[in-house]
Design a protein around this motif. Structure first.
Motif, PDB file in Angstrom:
ATOM      1  N   ALA A 107      -3.803  -0.444  -4.037  1.00  0.00           N
ATOM      2  CA  ALA A 107      -3.759   0.949  -3.560  1.00  0.00           C
ATOM      3  C   ALA A 107      -5.059   1.749  -4.309  1.00  0.00           C
ATOM      4  O   ALA A 107      -5.694   2.520  -3.533  1.00  0.00           O
ATOM      5  CB  ALA A 107      -2.601   1.533  -3.735  1.00  0.00           C
ATOM      6  N   ARG A 108      -5.304   1.383  -5.431  1.00  0.00           N
ATOM      7  CA  ARG A 108      -6.181   2.310  -6.142  1.00  0.00           C
ATOM      8  C   ARG A 108      -7.590   1.507  -5.714  1.00  0.00           C
ATOM      9  O   ARG A 108      -8.481   2.412  -5.472  1.00  0.00           O
ATOM     10  CB  ARG A 108      -6.264   1.699  -7.798  1.00  0.00           C
ATOM     11  CG  ARG A 108      -7.395   2.457  -8.520  1.00  0.00           C
ATOM     12  CD  ARG A 108      -7.252   2.010  -9.777  1.00  0.00           C
ATOM     13  NE  ARG A 108      -7.727   0.742 -10.026  1.00  0.00           N
ATOM     14  CZ  ARG A 108      -9.055   0.354  -9.904  1.00  0.00           C
ATOM     15  NH1 ARG A 108      -9.951   1.151  -9.412  1.00  0.00           N
ATOM     16  NH2 ARG A 108      -9.525  -0.932 -10.035  1.00  0.00           N
ATOM     17  N   THR A 128      -5.624   8.987   0.199  1.00  0.00           N
ATOM     18  CA  THR A 128      -4.393   8.649  -0.525  1.00  0.00           C
ATOM     19  C   THR A 128      -3.252   8.575   0.692  1.00  0.00           C
ATOM     20  O   THR A 128      -2.292   8.114   0.306  1.00  0.00           O
ATOM     21  CB  THR A 128      -3.961   9.813  -1.464  1.00  0.00           C
ATOM     22  OG1 THR A 128      -4.180  11.233  -0.703  1.00  0.00           O
ATOM     23  CG2 THR A 128      -5.063   9.909  -2.624  1.00  0.00           C
ATOM     24  N   THR A 135      -2.270   5.076   1.428  1.00  0.00           N
ATOM     25  CA  THR A 135      -1.652   4.559   0.158  1.00  0.00           C
ATOM     26  C   THR A 135      -0.539   3.542   0.399  1.00  0.00           C
ATOM     27  O   THR A 135      -0.205   2.426   0.248  1.00  0.00           O
ATOM     28  CB  THR A 135      -1.132   5.317  -1.071  1.00  0.00           C
ATOM     29  OG1 THR A 135      -2.681   5.913  -1.510  1.00  0.00           O
ATOM     30  CG2 THR A 135      -0.489   4.753  -2.213  1.00  0.00           C
TER      31      THR A 135
END
Length: 102
Positions: free
Chosen positions: A56-57, A64, A67
């Protein structure tokens, strides 16, 4: 929970891909660069939560809102590999101690 590579799977990372041979089924497979990233994280013993957070990073940092999509896609991919017998699930309690037998 963490996954580990099944003992009858032979693999090598090469040129941004991971090539697999499943001795149990006699099948060869090639994982693309994203699949290879996941495979390497599994091979390093990373728990699923750490793998999903890392991916996800890497892939949702700029958006975001993506995510949850990335996290679900990673879980689905790892579950699919497990369903094919390429990965085995090791249930680990949050404290790091093994969980109860299933």
């Amino acid at each position: 929970m963490r996954y580990r590579i099944a003992p009858d799977v032979v693999w090598m990372a090469d040129d941004g891909e991971v090539r697999l041979y499943d001795a149990g089924s006699g099948e060869f497979r090639t994982l693309n660069s994203t699949g290879a990233e996941l495979w390497i994280l599994v091979s390093e013993g990373q728990p699923v939560d750490a793998i999903t957070s890392e991916m996800a990073r890497r892939y949702a940092a700029a958006d975001t809102g993506q995510t949850d999509v990335v996290v679900q896609d990673v879980r689905d991919f790892l579950d699919a590999l497990a369903g094919q017998g390429l990965l085995l699930a090791d249930d680990v309690a949050p404290s790091g101690t093994p969980g109860p037998p299933a």
